[in-house]
Design a protein around this motif. Structure first.
Motif, short mmCIF file in Angstrom:
data_model
loop_
_atom_site.label_atom_id
_atom_site.label_comp_id
_atom_site.label_asym_id
_atom_site.label_seq_id
_atom_site.Cartn_x
_atom_site.Cartn_y
_atom_site.Cartn_z
N PHE A 171 9.68 4.08 -18.13
CA PHE A 171 11.08 4.07 -18.57
C PHE A 171 11.19 3.85 -20.08
CE2 PHE A 171 10.78 3.19 -14.12
CZ PHE A 171 11.74 4.04 -13.61
N PRO A 172 12.32 4.27 -20.65
CA PRO A 172 12.47 4.13 -22.10
C PRO A 172 12.42 2.67 -22.54
CG PRO A 172 14.29 5.43 -21.14
CD PRO A 172 13.51 4.85 -20.01
N THR A 173 11.80 2.42 -23.68
CA THR A 173 11.80 1.06 -24.23
C THR A 173 13.08 0.86 -25.05
OG1 THR A 173 10.45 1.98 -26.01
CG2 THR A 173 9.32 0.68 -24.33
N ASP A 174 13.64 1.95 -25.50
CA ASP A 174 14.87 1.90 -26.29
C ASP A 174 16.06 1.52 -25.39
OD1 ASP A 174 16.45 2.65 -28.76
OD2 ASP A 174 17.33 4.02 -27.27
N LYS A 175 16.78 0.47 -25.77
CA LYS A 175 17.86 -0.07 -24.94
C LYS A 175 18.94 0.99 -24.67
CE LYS A 175 20.48 -4.41 -24.44
NZ LYS A 175 21.90 -4.10 -24.63
N GLU A 176 19.32 1.69 -25.74
CA GLU A 176 20.38 2.68 -25.61
C GLU A 176 19.97 3.83 -24.68
OE1 GLU A 176 23.07 5.30 -28.63
OE2 GLU A 176 22.07 3.55 -29.49
N ALA A 177 18.73 4.26 -24.83
CA ALA A 177 18.22 5.35 -23.97
C ALA A 177 18.21 4.89 -22.51
CB ALA A 177 16.83 5.76 -24.42
N MET A 178 17.84 3.64 -22.31
CA MET A 178 17.79 3.11 -20.95
C MET A 178 19.20 3.02 -20.37
SD MET A 178 15.58 2.22 -18.68
CE MET A 178 15.52 1.34 -17.12
N GLU A 179 20.15 2.60 -21.19
CA GLU A 179 21.54 2.51 -20.69
C GLU A 179 22.07 3.89 -20.29
OE1 GLU A 179 23.69 0.41 -23.73
OE2 GLU A 179 22.90 -1.53 -23.08
N LYS A 180 21.74 4.89 -21.06
CA LYS A 180 22.14 6.26 -20.72
C LYS A 180 21.54 6.68 -19.39
CE LYS A 180 23.11 8.78 -24.99
NZ LYS A 180 22.57 9.74 -25.98
N LEU A 181 20.26 6.34 -19.23
CA LEU A 181 19.56 6.72 -18.00
C LEU A 181 20.20 6.04 -16.79
CD1 LEU A 181 15.71 6.90 -17.68
CD2 LEU A 181 17.04 5.83 -15.89
N VAL A 182 20.53 4.76 -16.95
CA VAL A 182 21.16 4.03 -15.85
C VAL A 182 22.52 4.65 -15.51
CG1 VAL A 182 22.13 1.79 -15.14
CG2 VAL A 182 19.94 1.87 -16.33
N LYS A 183 23.27 5.03 -16.53
CA LYS A 183 24.56 5.64 -16.28
C LYS A 183 24.42 6.96 -15.51
CE LYS A 183 28.86 7.37 -18.19
NZ LYS A 183 28.76 8.54 -17.29
N ARG A 184 23.52 7.81 -15.97
CA ARG A 184 23.29 9.09 -15.31
C ARG A 184 22.86 8.89 -13.86
NH1 ARG A 184 20.11 10.90 -19.82
NH2 ARG A 184 18.25 10.68 -18.56
N SER A 185 21.97 7.92 -13.69
CA SER A 185 21.46 7.62 -12.37
C SER A 185 22.58 7.12 -11.45
CB SER A 185 20.35 6.58 -12.51
OG SER A 185 19.65 6.45 -11.32
N ALA A 186 23.44 6.27 -12.00
CA ALA A 186 24.57 5.75 -11.22
C ALA A 186 25.55 6.88 -10.90
CB ALA A 186 25.26 4.62 -11.98
N ASP A 187 25.79 7.76 -11.87
CA ASP A 187 26.65 8.93 -11.60
C ASP A 187 26.13 9.71 -10.40
OD1 ASP A 187 28.23 8.32 -13.76
OD2 ASP A 187 27.51 9.94 -15.05
#
Lengths: 183, 183
Positions: A73-89
């Motif tokens: 998974f991304p180490t970058d916080k922002e990238a991870m937040e995007k991923l979580v959002k997409r995944s939740a969508d």
């Protein structure tokens, strides 16, 4: 036409006994069969609700970052937040909520989208275990828990793209884990 | 029981059209079918001979070290020589020669033995191309060339353990390459 036996009985792997070594034929065969994936009914969204489903995906990813497969998974916080959002969508939509995912990202094509990440059988088991904990952490409604679990358990097998064993991926049926959720 | 269609028509990958998104079932399916592997007849050993088969495997590995998949092989010279010897033992035996391989290493179990190395479809194509050049370099007898090629071409597919596409591995039939060998 082809058999579902595994390589165990195949000369590529075994049984090159001296009298059969030459001039013999290994029959066509498949590695393993991706089991049926039964998508959740709308009831999961209706009972669990969008807020809880998003919290679930958030918790799942927190667990993943603490797991042995954190490096996927991304180490970058922002990238991870995007991923979580997409995944939740995706999860919200597949459970019967609004089309957040397909309206912004198009067809799910989840196996294809995951090809860039190496996912072996063990990584899939860890991913699934992280969901098990997340489901408990958010107190997912028990009445729709089995339906949700049977979806992600079978769905996750389709993401496997690296094989490290002749064995088919391990099934983790709800019956096996349901005691984890009951007090 | 299960279908050989690829994921293309599977909701895990596509077709999550809004009216089918929930409550629908992705049927069981297989990724791809490992094609038949027809092992060489003893004639390959009889015609090519042990010396040439060993030279072939040596050349193959020289080509591999110069290829894009060089990093899959040992950098240590001694380790590489051992690997070439083992590989030649295997090829000689599978073509009808003495049981050099199985008498020292046991059952071939080649898919299992390769699990520690990540082999995707592209790596397999490069491996095969290196054989094509090696076969020409050693002037492999044309009368047993097709038989040898159909073995390694199909056999190499069984070593694939990393998928990066929904497509089945590309076949490279002898008809497609035989002009490469004719003057």
């Amino acid at each position: 036409m082809f058999t579902q036996e595994f390589h165990r009985s195949c000369c590529c792997s075994k049984n090159a006994s001296s009298n059969r070594r030459n001039d013999h034929v290994c029959e066509p065969r498949v590695d393993f069969v991706f089991p049926e994936v039964r998508f959740p009914s709308r009831r999961v969204f209706e009972v669990a609700g969008e807020k809880l489903l998003r919290e679930l995906v958030h918790r799942h990813h927190e667990n993943l970052l603490k797991s042995q497969i954190f490096y996927l998974f991304p180490t970058d916080k922002e990238a991870m937040e995007k991923l979580v959002k997409r995944s939740a969508d995706f999860v919200v939509e597949m459970c019967g909520g609004p089309d957040y995912y397909t309206s912004t990202r198009g067809e799910p094509r989840m196996r294809s989208r995951h090809f860039s990440v190496t996912i072996d059988e063990k990584a899939r088991e860890i991913w699934l275990a992280c969901y098990k904990y997340a489901l408990k952490e958010v107190a997912f409604p028990f009445s729709v828990l089995e339906e949700f679990w049977q979806w992600i358990e079978s769905f996750s097998i389709r993401m496997i793209n690296r094989r490290t064993t002749l064995e088919p991926p391990r099934r983790v049926y709800f019956d096996e884990i349901k005691n984890f959720f009951t007090p």
